[in-house]
Design an enzyme around this catalytic site. Structure first.
Site, PDB file in Angstrom:
ATOM      1  N   ASN A  15      46.050  41.099  39.193  1.00 55.16           N
ATOM      2  CA  ASN A  15      46.154  42.538  39.453  1.00 55.16           C
ATOM      3  C   ASN A  15      44.892  43.279  39.036  1.00 55.16           C
ATOM      4  O   ASN A  15      44.264  42.941  38.037  1.00 55.16           O
ATOM      5  CB  ASN A  15      47.366  43.120  38.721  1.00 55.16           C
ATOM      6  CG  ASN A  15      48.658  42.487  39.197  1.00 55.16           C
ATOM      7  OD1 ASN A  15      48.670  41.831  40.241  1.00 55.16           O
ATOM      8  ND2 ASN A  15      49.730  42.661  38.462  1.00 55.16           N
ATOM      9  N   HIS A  52      40.706  39.101  39.518  1.00 55.25           N
ATOM     10  CA  HIS A  52      40.216  39.753  40.740  1.00 55.25           C
ATOM     11  C   HIS A  52      39.494  41.073  40.449  1.00 55.25           C
ATOM     12  O   HIS A  52      39.267  41.859  41.359  1.00 55.25           O
ATOM     13  CB  HIS A  52      41.373  39.967  41.732  1.00 55.25           C
ATOM     14  CG  HIS A  52      41.912  38.678  42.273  1.00 55.25           C
ATOM     15  ND1 HIS A  52      43.088  38.588  42.984  1.00 55.25           N
ATOM     16  CD2 HIS A  52      41.418  37.411  42.215  1.00 55.25           C
ATOM     17  CE1 HIS A  52      43.296  37.316  43.328  1.00 55.25           C
ATOM     18  NE2 HIS A  52      42.304  36.597  42.864  1.00 55.25           N
ATOM     19  N   CYS A  54      26.899  48.139  41.066  1.00 53.46           N
ATOM     20  CA  CYS A  54      25.825  48.628  41.937  1.00 53.46           C
ATOM     21  C   CYS A  54      25.431  47.532  42.915  1.00 53.46           C
ATOM     22  O   CYS A  54      25.229  46.380  42.517  1.00 53.46           O
ATOM     23  CB  CYS A  54      24.626  49.054  41.093  1.00 53.46           C
ATOM     24  SG  CYS A  54      23.250  49.604  42.119  1.00 53.46           S
ATOM     25  N   CYS A 106      21.212  47.095  41.817  1.00 56.63           N
ATOM     26  CA  CYS A 106      20.816  46.467  40.533  1.00 56.63           C
ATOM     27  C   CYS A 106      21.929  45.599  39.961  1.00 56.63           C
ATOM     28  O   CYS A 106      21.718  44.920  38.957  1.00 56.63           O
ATOM     29  CB  CYS A 106      20.386  47.533  39.531  1.00 56.63           C
ATOM     30  SG  CYS A 106      21.740  48.534  38.877  1.00 56.63           S
ATOM     31  N   GLY A 150      55.792  37.314  39.599  1.00 59.45           N
ATOM     32  CA  GLY A 150      55.504  38.323  40.618  1.00 59.45           C
ATOM     33  C   GLY A 150      54.281  38.060  41.478  1.00 59.45           C
ATOM     34  O   GLY A 150      53.561  38.995  41.808  1.00 59.45           O
ATOM     35  N   SER A 205      52.966  35.931  45.116  1.00 58.92           N
ATOM     36  CA  SER A 205      53.387  35.171  46.296  1.00 58.92           C
ATOM     37  C   SER A 205      52.809  33.755  46.276  1.00 58.92           C
ATOM     38  O   SER A 205      53.143  32.938  47.118  1.00 58.92           O
ATOM     39  CB  SER A 205      52.961  35.899  47.573  1.00 58.92           C
ATOM     40  OG  SER A 205      51.566  36.130  47.550  1.00 58.92           O
TER      41      SER A 205
HETATM   42  P1  OAD Z   1      51.687  39.709  46.845  1.00 55.68           P
HETATM   43  O1  OAD Z   1      51.915  41.068  47.383  1.00 55.68           O
HETATM   44  O2  OAD Z   1      51.154  38.667  47.757  1.00 55.68           O
HETATM   45  O3  OAD Z   1      53.048  39.139  46.245  1.00 55.68           O
HETATM   46  C1  OAD Z   1      53.839  39.914  45.378  1.00 55.68           C
HETATM   47  C2  OAD Z   1      54.983  39.032  44.901  1.00 55.68           C
HETATM   48  O4  OAD Z   1      55.737  39.780  43.971  1.00 55.68           O
HETATM   49  C3  OAD Z   1      55.933  38.594  46.004  1.00 55.68           C
HETATM   50  O5  OAD Z   1      56.170  37.196  45.898  1.00 55.68           O
HETATM   51  C4  OAD Z   1      57.200  39.397  45.717  1.00 55.68           C
HETATM   52  O6  OAD Z   1      58.384  38.683  46.062  1.00 55.68           O
HETATM   53  C5  OAD Z   1      57.108  39.575  44.224  1.00 55.68           C
HETATM   54  N1  OAD Z   1      57.798  40.762  43.695  1.00 55.68           N
HETATM   55  C6  OAD Z   1      57.930  41.994  44.260  1.00 55.68           C
HETATM   56  N2  OAD Z   1      58.584  42.833  43.444  1.00 55.68           N
HETATM   57  C7  OAD Z   1      58.855  42.128  42.317  1.00 55.68           C
HETATM   58  C8  OAD Z   1      59.512  42.441  41.083  1.00 55.68           C
HETATM   59  N3  OAD Z   1      59.990  43.665  40.827  1.00 55.68           N
HETATM   60  N4  OAD Z   1      59.615  41.467  40.143  1.00 55.68           N
HETATM   61  C9  OAD Z   1      59.128  40.219  40.378  1.00 55.68           C
HETATM   62  N5  OAD Z   1      58.517  39.866  41.521  1.00 55.68           N
HETATM   63  C10 OAD Z   1      58.377  40.795  42.478  1.00 55.68           C
HETATM   64  O7  OAD Z   1      50.762  39.879  45.551  1.00 55.68           O
HETATM   65  P2  OAD Z   1      49.904  38.783  44.784  1.00 55.68           P
HETATM   66  O8  OAD Z   1      50.558  37.463  44.792  1.00 55.68           O
HETATM   67  O9  OAD Z   1      49.516  39.380  43.484  1.00 55.68           O
HETATM   68  O10 OAD Z   1      43.746  39.668  46.037  1.00 55.68           O
HETATM   69  O11 OAD Z   1      48.620  38.731  45.714  1.00 55.68           O
HETATM   70  C11 OAD Z   1      47.571  37.897  45.327  1.00 55.68           C
HETATM   71  C12 OAD Z   1      46.283  38.481  45.789  1.00 55.68           C
HETATM   72  O12 OAD Z   1      46.342  38.708  47.194  1.00 55.68           O
HETATM   73  C13 OAD Z   1      45.967  39.859  45.239  1.00 55.68           C
HETATM   74  O13 OAD Z   1      45.401  39.820  43.948  1.00 55.68           O
HETATM   75  C14 OAD Z   1      44.982  40.380  46.232  1.00 55.68           C
HETATM   76  C15 OAD Z   1      45.679  39.970  47.514  1.00 55.68           C
HETATM   77  O14 OAD Z   1      44.928  39.721  48.596  1.00 55.68           O
HETATM   78  C16 OAD Z   1      42.580  40.272  46.342  1.00 55.68           C
HETATM   79  O15 OAD Z   1      42.528  41.424  46.749  1.00 55.68           O
HETATM   80  C17 OAD Z   1      41.389  39.400  46.105  1.00 55.68           C
END
Ligand code: OAD
Length: 244
Positions: free
Chosen positions: A82, A105, A113, A116, A181, A183
């Site tokens: 996050n 991330h 910048c 620089c 939390g 994916s």
């Molecule tokens: P995602 O949006 O891909 O996944 C969020 C996950 O949280 C899903 O599996 C949901 O089921 C789960 N979820 C939602 N609400 C919840 C709750 N209240 N309690 C528990 N789980 C819950 O987000 P990330 O896996 O963090 O990267 O995504 C990974 C990366 O993909 C991010 O850091 C970002 C994105 O592209 C970059 O921007 C480099």
């Protein structure tokens, strides 16, 4: 402990892929890539300004608080994908490398910048509103005159090697790896629980839905992080050196 956007969902921060998720209305490559920034920096800055504004009005929830208490108790930093800074806020920013979250991330509140490469936190940055003119001259600038960009990792960019190495060290030394939390779709972060498992750790997944990690997890706890995590961590199920 590895967290993703789901841990902040109940603080009001949209996830990336769920219903109402950030990538539902935008194509990631149009907003979060070096190519997107090169071709339309105003569009990219507007999107980040909108997210900075939204997140700056959010506060840590019970899951962040329980994770912060666990970090302090075990002297183990949470590894997070996050960029919202809510784990740090819950900790009260102790500035302690044993405890400070590893933000794999980057941070929405960091800027770098493009000339620089100086990187710093800047929460006071003037936001680029929706109606901003399309002139890149109106965008945030470094003292050296170079264009500033958000200090986040974009698609096609490598993660900070030192941070990633530290994450490997942490997960390779844990006996329980809690994955909350996320994916589990985005690598290299999604590979960290597998590193932990390969060195003998138990994988516990906390999520509201099934993910690609579910079939290889030793235990899947279905439910919102803000209720599952405090119940799990406050039970004293983890002690120093045991969990990650
Ligand atoms: P995602 O949006 O891909 O996944 C969020 C996950 O949280 C899903 O599996 C949901 O089921 C789960 N979820 C939602 N609400 C919840 C709750 N209240 N309690 C528990 N789980 C819950 O987000 P990330 O896996 O963090 O990267 O995504 C990974 C990366 O993909 C991010 O850091 C970002 C994105 O592209 C970059 O921007 C480099």
């Amino acid at each position: 402990m590895l967290t993703g956007a789901g841990v902040s969902a109940e603080s009001g921060v949209p996830t990336f892929r769920g219903p109402g998720g950030l990538w539902r209305s935008y194509r990631p490559e149009d907003l979060a890539s070096p190519e997107a920034f090169a071709s339309d920096p105003v569009l990219v800055w507007r999107w980040y300004s909108w997210r900075r504004d939204l997140v700056s009005r959010c506060v840590p929830n019970a899951a962040h608080e329980a994770i912060a208490a666990w970090s302090r108790r075990t002297s183990t930093p949470v590894i997070t994908q996050n960029v919202d800074g809510l784990h740090s806020l819950a900790l009260g920013r102790p500035g302690d490398p044993d405890v400070d979250p590893i933000e794999l991330h980057g941070s929405l509140f960091g800027v770098r910048c493009t000339a620089c490469r100086d990187e710093k936190e800047d929460r006071t940055l003037e936001l680029v509103p929706d109606g901003a003119d399309r002139n890149p001259e109106s965008l945030p600038r470094c003292e050296c005159g170079g264009l500033l960009r958000p200090a986040v990792v974009w698609f096609g960019e490598a993660l900070d090697e030192a941070k990633l190495a530290r994450c490997h060290e942490i997960v390779a030394g844990c006996s329980v790896c809690l994955v909350v939390g996320t994916s589990s779709l985005v690598y290299p972060a999604a590979g960290l629980p597998k590193v932990a498992q390969a060195t003998g750790a138990t994988i516990i997944e906390v999520n509201v839905t099934e993910t690609p990690l579910t079939p290889i997890s030793d235990k899947s706890l279905r439910g919102p992080a803000s209720s599952v995590i405090p119940a799990l961590l406050d039970d004293g199920n983890t002690s120093k050196g045991q969990g990650s």
